[in-house]
Scaffold this motif. Structure first.
Motif, PDB file in Angstrom:
ATOM      1  N   ARG A 130       0.809  -1.214   0.000  1.00  0.00           N
ATOM      2  CA  ARG A 130       0.000   0.000   0.000  1.00  0.00           C
ATOM      3  C   ARG A 130       0.845   1.268   0.000  1.00  0.00           C
ATOM      4  N   GLY A 131       1.973   1.240   0.730  1.00  0.00           N
ATOM      5  CA  GLY A 131       2.782   2.446   0.863  1.00  0.00           C
ATOM      6  C   GLY A 131       3.767   2.661  -0.260  1.00  0.00           C
ATOM      7  N   ARG A 132       3.944   1.642  -1.122  1.00  0.00           N
ATOM      8  CA  ARG A 132       4.873   1.744  -2.245  1.00  0.00           C
ATOM      9  C   ARG A 132       6.260   2.192  -1.776  1.00  0.00           C
ATOM     10  N   LEU A 133       6.731   1.534  -0.756  1.00  0.00           N
ATOM     11  CA  LEU A 133       8.020   1.882  -0.175  1.00  0.00           C
ATOM     12  C   LEU A 133       9.154   1.177  -0.927  1.00  0.00           C
ATOM     13  N   PRO A 134      10.321   1.803  -0.991  1.00  0.00           N
ATOM     14  CA  PRO A 134      11.420   1.246  -1.796  1.00  0.00           C
ATOM     15  C   PRO A 134      12.304   0.256  -1.052  1.00  0.00           C
ATOM     16  N   TRP A 135      11.795  -0.325   0.064  1.00  0.00           N
ATOM     17  CA  TRP A 135      12.611  -1.244   0.852  1.00  0.00           C
ATOM     18  C   TRP A 135      11.968  -2.619   0.882  1.00  0.00           C
ATOM     19  N   SER A 136      12.747  -3.601   1.284  1.00  0.00           N
ATOM     20  CA  SER A 136      12.244  -4.966   1.355  1.00  0.00           C
ATOM     21  C   SER A 136      11.362  -5.151   2.589  1.00  0.00           C
ATOM     22  N   SER A 137      10.574  -6.232   2.567  1.00  0.00           N
ATOM     23  CA  SER A 137       9.733  -6.558   3.711  1.00  0.00           C
ATOM     24  C   SER A 137      10.581  -6.781   4.957  1.00  0.00           C
ATOM     25  N   ALA A 138      11.740  -7.408   4.797  1.00  0.00           N
ATOM     26  CA  ALA A 138      12.622  -7.664   5.938  1.00  0.00           C
ATOM     27  C   ALA A 138      13.130  -6.361   6.541  1.00  0.00           C
ATOM     28  N   THR A 139      13.453  -5.391   5.688  1.00  0.00           N
ATOM     29  CA  THR A 139      13.917  -4.089   6.182  1.00  0.00           C
ATOM     30  C   THR A 139      12.819  -3.377   6.946  1.00  0.00           C
ATOM     31  N   ILE A 140      11.600  -3.428   6.426  1.00  0.00           N
ATOM     32  CA  ILE A 140      10.472  -2.779   7.103  1.00  0.00           C
ATOM     33  C   ILE A 140      10.210  -3.440   8.451  1.00  0.00           C
ATOM     34  N   ARG A 141      10.273  -4.791   8.500  1.00  0.00           N
ATOM     35  CA  ARG A 141      10.089  -5.483   9.782  1.00  0.00           C
ATOM     36  C   ARG A 141      11.163  -5.068  10.784  1.00  0.00           C
ATOM     37  N   SER A 142      12.401  -4.930  10.313  1.00  0.00           N
ATOM     38  CA  SER A 142      13.493  -4.523  11.197  1.00  0.00           C
ATOM     39  C   SER A 142      13.259  -3.122  11.742  1.00  0.00           C
ATOM     40  N   GLU A 143      12.805  -2.218  10.879  1.00  0.00           N
ATOM     41  CA  GLU A 143      12.546  -0.837  11.318  1.00  0.00           C
ATOM     42  C   GLU A 143      11.329  -0.789  12.238  1.00  0.00           C
ATOM     43  N   PHE A 144      10.329  -1.623  11.971  1.00  0.00           N
ATOM     44  CA  PHE A 144       9.182  -1.709  12.871  1.00  0.00           C
ATOM     45  C   PHE A 144       9.640  -2.097  14.283  1.00  0.00           C
ATOM     46  N   SER A 145      10.583  -3.016  14.361  1.00  0.00           N
ATOM     47  CA  SER A 145      11.086  -3.449  15.665  1.00  0.00           C
ATOM     48  C   SER A 145      11.757  -2.285  16.389  1.00  0.00           C
ATOM     49  N   ARG A 146      12.502  -1.487  15.647  1.00  0.00           N
ATOM     50  CA  ARG A 146      13.152  -0.311  16.261  1.00  0.00           C
ATOM     51  C   ARG A 146      12.121   0.721  16.685  1.00  0.00           C
ATOM     52  N   LEU A 147      11.116   0.929  15.844  1.00  0.00           N
ATOM     53  CA  LEU A 147      10.060   1.886  16.187  1.00  0.00           C
ATOM     54  C   LEU A 147       9.273   1.417  17.411  1.00  0.00           C
ATOM     55  N   GLU A 148       9.084   0.113  17.529  1.00  0.00           N
ATOM     56  CA  GLU A 148       8.392  -0.434  18.700  1.00  0.00           C
ATOM     57  C   GLU A 148       9.238  -0.247  19.953  1.00  0.00           C
ATOM     58  N   ALA A 149      10.532  -0.444  19.832  1.00  0.00           N
ATOM     59  CA  ALA A 149      11.431  -0.261  20.977  1.00  0.00           C
ATOM     60  C   ALA A 149      11.422   1.181  21.466  1.00  0.00           C
ATOM     61  N   GLU A 150      11.171   2.121  20.524  1.00  0.00           N
ATOM     62  CA  GLU A 150      11.131   3.547  20.881  1.00  0.00           C
ATOM     63  C   GLU A 150       9.717   4.023  21.198  1.00  0.00           C
ATOM     64  N   ASP A 151       8.745   3.082  21.238  1.00  0.00           N
ATOM     65  CA  ASP A 151       7.365   3.352  21.633  1.00  0.00           C
ATOM     66  C   ASP A 151       6.599   4.206  20.625  1.00  0.00           C
ATOM     67  N   PHE A 152       6.948   4.120  19.339  1.00  0.00           N
ATOM     68  CA  PHE A 152       6.176   4.804  18.307  1.00  0.00           C
ATOM     69  C   PHE A 152       5.049   3.912  17.772  1.00  0.00           C
TER      70      PHE A 152
END
Length: 236
Positions: free
Chosen positions: A32-54
């Motif tokens: 949906r977001g048409r992002l230029p990164w892989s699913s694995a990269t997005i999952r990794s960033e989601f984990s960081r965003l979760e750790a920072e409480d976003f």
């Protein structure tokens, strides 16, 4: 401080969650977001965003949902603030308000117009007059209406607006439109409610309070643009 990639992923996730109300997974965001990164990269960033409480990870869900901090980041950095042309056009049909006895009629009509345009609950208040509410039936169309805690929080805020609208009007003091998210609400503690509010001054000189109230998953950009159109009522 978020990286550009993290900010892009977070804001895309907030927009998608506002649109659907369904926890956002990496595959959905990639599609949906048409992002230029892989699913694995997005999952990794989601984990960081979760750790920072976003964002947070609901139980039994593969996706994430925004936290108060995630919504706040989105509202402060992304949500558009240009007045809504539709709201501006609707307000022009009201005609000029030049007499004090026209103000109560304006407040009542404005509440109904804001509820119709936003699809949420609208509250409009003037000093020393009853608070005008409209759009309560809109709650029935919201997914969050099935959550009794959200309904109780909205009831609590609406009840407090009856008592504290004038104090809030004075607090706003003709400032810019403001978004209160989660526990930030100045009139009542409500963890599942957001409010977009402004307090312009009418051509008659009277201050007016206009607020849109709904669940955390409200369409912030749309509602901010509507409220900015109301703010433009203020004589320049």
């Amino acid at each position: 401080m978020l990286t550009n990639r993290q900010a892009t992923i977070l804001c895309a996730a907030v927009r998608e969650y506002i649109r659907t109300g369904i926890p956002v997974g990496s595959e959905t965001l990639l599609e949906r977001g048409r992002l230029p990164w892989s699913s694995a990269t997005i999952r990794s960033e989601f984990s960081r965003l979760e750790a920072e409480d976003f964002v947070q990870h609901p139980h039994r869900s593969a996706g994430r949902v925004p936290t108060r901090l995630g919504y706040r980041y989105y509202v402060d950095r992304v949500a558009a603030r240009a007045p809504s042309p539709v709201a501006v056009a609707a307000l022009r049909r009201f005609g000029p308000v030049v007499e004090e006895n026209e103000e109560v009629l304006l407040a009542r009509r404005l509440a109904h117009m804001l509820a119709r345009l936003s699809g949420t609950v609208a509250v409009v208040a003037l000093p020393e007059t009853p608070v005008h509410e409209a759009g309560l039936s809109n709650l029935f169309r919201m997914r969050e209406f099935a959550e009794s805690e959200t309904v109780h929080d909205i009831e609590r805020v609406l009840g407090a607006m009856e008592e504290h609208a004038i104090a809030l009007l004075a607090h706003m003091a003709e400032g810019q439109p403001t978004v209160y998210i989660n526990g930030e609400n100045p009139v009542a503690h409500a963890e599942r409610v957001s409010m977009v509010v402004t307090a312009p001054r009418l051509p008659t000189g009277s201050p007016l309070l206009a607020a849109l109230i709904g669940p955390l998953r409200m369409p912030y950009t749309k509602n901010l643009r509507i409220i900015h159109a109301v703010h433009a009522l203020q004589p320049q």
